[in-house]
Design a protein around this motif. Sequence first.
Motif, short mmCIF file in Angstrom:
data_model
loop_
_atom_site.label_atom_id
_atom_site.label_comp_id
_atom_site.label_asym_id
_atom_site.label_seq_id
_atom_site.Cartn_x
_atom_site.Cartn_y
_atom_site.Cartn_z
N PHE A 184 0.83 -1.20 0.00
CA PHE A 184 0.00 0.00 0.00
C PHE A 184 0.87 1.25 0.00
O PHE A 184 1.77 1.39 0.82
N GLY B 15 0.13 15.58 12.89
CA GLY B 15 -0.63 14.38 13.21
C GLY B 15 -1.68 14.05 12.17
O GLY B 15 -2.66 13.41 12.47
N SER B 16 -1.48 14.49 10.95
CA SER B 16 -2.48 14.26 9.91
C SER B 16 -2.68 12.79 9.65
O SER B 16 -1.78 11.99 9.81
N PHE C 65 -4.75 6.10 1.91
CA PHE C 65 -4.13 4.94 1.29
C PHE C 65 -4.58 4.76 -0.15
O PHE C 65 -5.71 5.11 -0.51
N GLY C 66 -3.69 4.18 -0.94
CA GLY C 66 -4.07 3.70 -2.25
C GLY C 66 -4.81 2.38 -2.13
O GLY C 66 -4.99 1.84 -1.04
N GLU C 67 -5.24 1.86 -3.27
CA GLU C 67 -6.05 0.66 -3.29
C GLU C 67 -5.26 -0.62 -3.06
O GLU C 67 -5.83 -1.68 -2.85
N GLY C 68 -3.94 -0.50 -3.12
CA GLY C 68 -3.11 -1.66 -2.87
C GLY C 68 -2.70 -2.37 -4.15
O GLY C 68 -3.40 -2.34 -5.16
N MET D 241 -3.11 11.22 19.28
CA MET D 241 -4.19 10.91 18.33
C MET D 241 -4.17 9.42 17.99
O MET D 241 -3.12 8.85 17.70
N PHE E 3 -6.39 6.47 15.60
CA PHE E 3 -7.24 6.38 14.42
C PHE E 3 -7.79 4.96 14.29
O PHE E 3 -7.10 3.99 14.61
N TYR F 80 -9.33 2.40 11.38
CA TYR F 80 -9.50 2.16 9.96
C TYR F 80 -10.30 0.88 9.75
O TYR F 80 -10.31 -0.02 10.58
N GLN G 140 -10.75 -2.19 6.76
CA GLN G 140 -10.24 -2.78 5.52
C GLN G 140 -11.21 -3.87 5.11
O GLN G 140 -11.18 -4.99 5.66
N SER H 199 -8.63 -1.52 0.15
CA SER H 199 -7.64 -0.74 0.89
C SER H 199 -8.21 -0.31 2.25
O SER H 199 -9.31 -0.70 2.62
N LEU H 200 -7.46 0.49 2.94
CA LEU H 200 -7.86 0.96 4.25
C LEU H 200 -8.64 2.25 4.13
O LEU H 200 -8.23 3.17 3.42
N GLU I 107 -15.30 10.30 9.63
CA GLU I 107 -15.15 10.58 8.21
C GLU I 107 -16.52 10.42 7.53
O GLU I 107 -17.44 9.81 8.07
N LEU J 222 -8.68 -1.81 12.10
CA LEU J 222 -7.30 -1.53 12.53
C LEU J 222 -7.24 -0.26 13.35
O LEU J 222 -7.79 0.78 12.96
N MET K 94 -0.35 8.00 15.20
CA MET K 94 0.70 8.68 14.44
C MET K 94 1.82 9.09 15.39
O MET K 94 1.57 9.54 16.50
#
Lengths: 115, 115
Positions: free
Chosen positions: A90, A100-101, A105-108, B31, B33, B35, B37, B42-43, B58, B92, B96
């Motif tokens: 990924f 801390g943004s 992710f991309g699609e993998g 922070m 997060f 996720y 999958q 992807s995530l 989100e 997941l 960060m």
Amino acid sequence: AQSVTQLDSQVPVFEEAPVELRCNYSSSVSVYLFWYVQYPNQGLQLLLKYLSGSTLVKGINGFEAEFNKSQTSFHLRKPSVHISDTAEYFCAVSVKETSGSRLTFGEGTQLTVNP
Amino acid sequence: SAVISQKPSRDICQRGTSLTIQCQVDSQVTMMFWYRQQPGQSLTLIATANQGSEATYESGFVIDKFPISRPNLTFSTLTVSNMSPEDSSIYLCTYMSSGGTTEAFFGQGTRLTVV
């Protein structure tokens, strides 16, 4: 908002062959770039990251990636792959200006190394 | 880097029930997060959890479906409520790093199957 495109969903290669996994990103501001690897039934592990400085970044397991700002790319390469490199890869981006943004992710890309 | 532990690592649940996933970090982080999958994908970021404040969700994710707690700087929970088969995913937890690198560290994840 930033986005990531991994151009190949699956990449089959033979053992000891070179490989390139392609990643392009889109962002209106400067970014950090990452490649993560996910082995079957495991969590994500950081391969390498680009924060600033040299555009060629070396990571673990013999992988490297090159940041190309003009082409907004961060392709991952390895000169000679092993069976054990079979995994999902990924590409990810985070915005530089926000502390801390979160990661986008991309699609993998599923890399399959065949004997 | 801090170590992340998630519990349970996997579960099979009946539709209509709820599951709470726990995420423990062995040092204090600002922070955290969550996720998701989904199979073969992807995530996707569900929400950002800061200690002492409401989680920030989100687009496409709501508190009623995914309530999150963050009682202190080392712990968070995500509940998947009123589950349906579409909720079958790996969930997941991540945080960060500080110091400007924005590197994300992942736990092993929770593999949820809803039947």
